[in-house]
Design an enzyme around this catalytic site. Sequence first.
Site, short mmCIF file in Angstrom:
data_model
loop_
_atom_site.label_atom_id
_atom_site.label_comp_id
_atom_site.label_asym_id
_atom_site.label_seq_id
_atom_site.Cartn_x
_atom_site.Cartn_y
_atom_site.Cartn_z
N CYS A 18 -11.92 -52.03 121.16
CA CYS A 18 -12.09 -51.02 120.11
C CYS A 18 -12.82 -49.81 120.70
O CYS A 18 -13.81 -49.97 121.41
CB CYS A 18 -12.90 -51.59 118.95
N LEU A 19 -12.33 -48.63 120.38
CA LEU A 19 -12.97 -47.41 120.88
C LEU A 19 -14.40 -47.27 120.34
O LEU A 19 -15.22 -46.59 120.94
CB LEU A 19 -12.14 -46.17 120.49
N HIS A 40 -10.92 -51.27 109.87
CA HIS A 40 -11.86 -50.14 109.99
C HIS A 40 -12.02 -49.43 108.65
O HIS A 40 -13.13 -49.03 108.27
CB HIS A 40 -11.35 -49.11 111.01
N GLY A 50 -4.75 -46.82 118.88
CA GLY A 50 -4.87 -46.61 117.44
C GLY A 50 -6.19 -45.93 117.13
O GLY A 50 -7.11 -45.95 117.96
N HIS A 97 -6.12 -54.26 112.71
CA HIS A 97 -7.40 -53.80 113.29
C HIS A 97 -7.80 -52.46 112.64
O HIS A 97 -8.98 -52.27 112.28
CB HIS A 97 -7.20 -53.67 114.80
N GLU A 98 -6.84 -51.55 112.47
CA GLU A 98 -7.14 -50.23 111.90
C GLU A 98 -7.47 -50.31 110.41
O GLU A 98 -8.39 -49.63 109.93
CB GLU A 98 -5.97 -49.25 112.12
N GLN A 141 -13.51 -44.13 112.06
CA GLN A 141 -14.10 -44.03 113.41
C GLN A 141 -14.53 -42.62 113.78
O GLN A 141 -15.35 -42.43 114.68
CB GLN A 141 -13.11 -44.54 114.47
O1 GNR Z 1 -7.19 -48.79 121.91
C1 GNR Z 1 -7.28 -49.85 121.31
N1 GNR Z 1 -6.77 -50.98 121.86
C2 GNR Z 1 -6.64 -52.18 121.18
C3 GNR Z 1 -6.37 -53.31 121.93
C4 GNR Z 1 -6.21 -54.53 121.30
C5 GNR Z 1 -6.33 -54.62 119.93
C6 GNR Z 1 -6.62 -53.51 119.18
C7 GNR Z 1 -6.77 -52.29 119.80
S1 GNR Z 1 -7.10 -50.87 118.85
C8 GNR Z 1 -7.98 -49.91 120.01
C9 GNR Z 1 -8.26 -48.54 119.44
C10 GNR Z 1 -9.21 -48.68 118.28
O2 GNR Z 1 -10.38 -48.92 118.39
N2 GNR Z 1 -8.69 -48.56 117.10
O3 GNR Z 1 -9.46 -48.70 116.01
NI NI Z 2 -11.07 -50.04 116.60
#
Ligand code: GNR
Ligand code: NI
Length: 185
Positions: free
Chosen positions: A107-108, A153, A61, A149-150, A66
């Site tokens: 999270c990236l 952000h 995601g 999660h997104e 980001q």
């Molecule tokens: O790549 C991602 N893997 C992930 C794994 C578990 C829960 C959430 C994520 S999202 C993350 C990519 C990201 O940072 N999205 O904002």
């Molecule tokens: Ni993230």
Amino acid sequence: MVLKLTNYFSNDPDFMSLLTILEFPDPRLRKRASPVSVVDDTLRNTINDMFETMYNAPGIGLAATQVDIHKRLLVLDVSENKDAPMVFINPEIEVLDSEPMGYEEGCLSVPGYFDMVNRPRKILVQALDKNGTEFELEAEGLLAVCIQHEVDHLDGKLFVDYLSILKRQRIKNKLLKDQKQRVNV
Ligand code: GNR
Ligand code: NI
């Protein structure tokens, strides 16, 4: 060569570029994104760039925040074969089942760290697709985790905010050290 240059300066949506992903504790990750007012070709170009950046990372995601674009826009693909891209513009979440579901999140923007986060297990998302058409989707499992999660952000929130102050501080110090080292190489 001529073709490449032509592509570089065109609005061809097939020509994509990798965007830079901001890393914690960059204060720009704390901005609250604004609603998208028009879904046009410029936005669709941004969406294509976000997909390329997400698949390249690789991640499941990516929220516009980001990549320093403060609009309520996110892309994701939680499929095994990376063949199910989804776009959510101006997403709104309604909790359908608040029973907490634990998932080991990463999270990236917090590279190299994973930890357990609890979130509501079932949600209903309302959003616009890349054509500006409204849709609704019920989500559970990894999809529900990823959407929440997104959307966090877009509100300036990171998964590390759900951890203890001590863990967050430790992650922050290690990432700052990594970031300084990279600048000095
Ligand atoms: O790549 C991602 N893997 C992930 C794994 C578990 C829960 C959430 C994520 S999202 C993350 C990519 C990201 O940072 N999205 O904002
Ligand atoms: Ni993230």
